[in-house]
Write an enzyme that holds these catalytic residues in place. Sequence first.
Site, PDB file in Angstrom:
ATOM      1  CG  ASP A  72      -5.337 -39.430 -67.458  1.00  0.00           C
ATOM      2  OD1 ASP A  72      -5.744 -40.236 -67.035  1.00  0.00           O
ATOM      3  OD2 ASP A  72      -5.920 -38.140 -67.304  1.00  0.00           O
ATOM      4  CD  GLU A  91      -0.062 -52.084 -88.099  1.00  0.00           C
ATOM      5  OE1 GLU A  91      -1.362 -51.953 -88.179  1.00  0.00           O
ATOM      6  OE2 GLU A  91       0.706 -51.019 -88.212  1.00  0.00           O
ATOM      7  N   GLY A 103     -10.304 -37.238 -72.934  1.00  0.00           N
ATOM      8  CA  GLY A 103      -9.708 -37.220 -71.433  1.00  0.00           C
ATOM      9  C   GLY A 103      -8.992 -38.238 -70.704  1.00  0.00           C
ATOM     10  CG  ASP A 133       2.252 -47.845 -86.614  1.00  0.00           C
ATOM     11  OD1 ASP A 133       1.078 -48.515 -86.416  1.00  0.00           O
ATOM     12  OD2 ASP A 133       2.004 -46.805 -87.555  1.00  0.00           O
TER      13      ASP A 133
HETATM   14 CA    CA Z   1      -7.409 -36.546 -68.283  1.00  0.00          CA
END
Ligand code: CA
Length: 634
Positions: free
Chosen positions: A184, A378, A182, A349
């Site tokens: 962000d 990278e 969750g 990447d």
């Molecule tokens: Ca969130």
Amino acid sequence: MLILCLHLQIPFPFYIRYLNMKKLYFILIILLTGFNLFAQKLERVEPMFWFTEMHNPKLQLLVHGENIALSTVTLSYPGVKLVKVNKVENPNYLFIDLELSKSAKAGKFLINFSANGKKLFSYTYELKNRNKSPERIQGVTQKDFIYLLMPDRFSNGDKSNDVVQGLTETALNRDSMYYRHGGDIQGVINHLDYLKDLGVTNVWMTPEVENDMANASYHGYAVTDHYKIDPRYGTNELYKKYVETAHAKGMKVIKDIVHNHVGTNHWFYKDLPMKSWLNQWPKFTQTSYRDQTVMDIHASEADRKQMLDGWFVSSMPDLNQRNPFVQNYLTQNHIWWIEYAGIDGLRLDTYGYNDPVYMADWALKVQAEFPRLSVFGETLVTAVPNQAFFTGGNTVNRGFDTHLQGITDATLKDAIYEGINGKNGWVDGINRLYATLAHDFLYKNPNTNCIFLDNHDMSRFYSVVGEDFDKYKMGLSILLTMRGIPEMYYGTEILMKNFSNPDGLIRSDFPGGWDGDKKDKFIAEGRTNKENEAFTFVKTLANYRKNSPALQTGKLMQFVPQDDIYVYFRYNDSAKGTVMVIVNNTDKDKNLNTDRFSERTSGITVAKNVISGENLSFKEIKVPARTTLVLELN
Ligand code: CA
């Protein structure tokens, strides 16, 4: 075939995609003359908008929609020329070549799609004014201190986006390292002041674009939409606001981008424009992860091909960067993000797995648009030549300039580990660190390497040194005074620990990033004494670094380790403010006579310990066991 398809109600394009394209197209066009058999749809145009006054006048739009190739394209706008409409194997795609003159003004125009002289639909394309503020894109240099974090695991600033309907992965489960937690972009914005206070100047998040995979794609490297911030992290507008907020606070932003592969839920993977969009194999073939195969003068062609064209994992298809449509798609996407949001640097990447010719061309194109932008690739390799091989300037006689400014300096990281944890010998222990830096002649500019103690793919540094606080401080002292651009992984400042197998263990949530967390380690009261000591240690060095010309722009001089003591200096033309670093990795307290460092110390009378603020007697310096002293000379 056509009749059969209609009878079975199977989309005809599905059959024709990999068959005899030209013949089938011909039949199709004959059949369609005079009556429109197939419904056509417009699903997306990318880039969705573009900018005026770009260095490169060319723009190639990808248009996707059912049977879109059966339509005729027209547009009319001053300064915009429709050069060519490319049809490819899959009739659900068109690639429209435009040329934009320098005089093209910002504004909107219609791209019209018609069939049989009848207009079907149109797309409103916009040219936005290029942001030409010279201070906007600042680049990343030795003046910076980068904080690397994973947006899902740092802080949840917006609970309303924790679970987003319509995405494949719907569960939120903070108890499982594989699920979304969750965190962000709003959570990061909320803590920019925390980071600034710590001395961080630059935030690098693992990729923020959509990763709509069934599971464990919170890391961001399985992209499913190149033009959209993952809705669980926020919106494109919020991302732009994040960059602007960081800039307003005097901080910068690095974007982590992936050229090499995408996720199997990418919308274009489900409806490939053409077979050659990907590196295809008769059966699944994984990359060997052997960087040597691209530099080894004795390598077999098959080994090289497997390294470059093999898939990273089965859920990450490998893009064919020799395909010019793929090239345009990726390069424009990156330019779009930089111009749209004002990004200061890019981290590339899996650099060594990409097609080298394309990557060099990419670097030139991006640098032509944004001369101040910084870029580092990278390279998780094990020796200096392997790293230098990928860097710009062709310093290793490769016969080819990659135009890559810097790399992630994994070899230096290994040498720091050995210098702290190893037993000293002719080439071991602290001598490894000395010897590794002696190889810097292989780089055009070693100061543009991103240096680090750990990251999201490896065991956390505090665990690597066996949770030995002295060794922890030694490592941080070297990180923040050594040549290069230092990166610190989130949570290092509060002694977060763990080993990387499985890697979810090193990606745990920052305590206090979620409402209701038992401890809030963003504030001093939430931290233990030891965590506060660690936090203050990092903060002191990082903030010292901000005001030290020697660390920000200075050169490096190192001396051969003697009596198990390693000494290096960071210095400018003026001796004032020279930084002297003394590493004692042994269990014994030592006395260091400074006579042999006179090249850098003549005229010096005062040495101040940067951490404690104490002045030391300079002639003979006491160096306690397992200590790195950072001294400012005046
Ligand atoms: Ca969130």
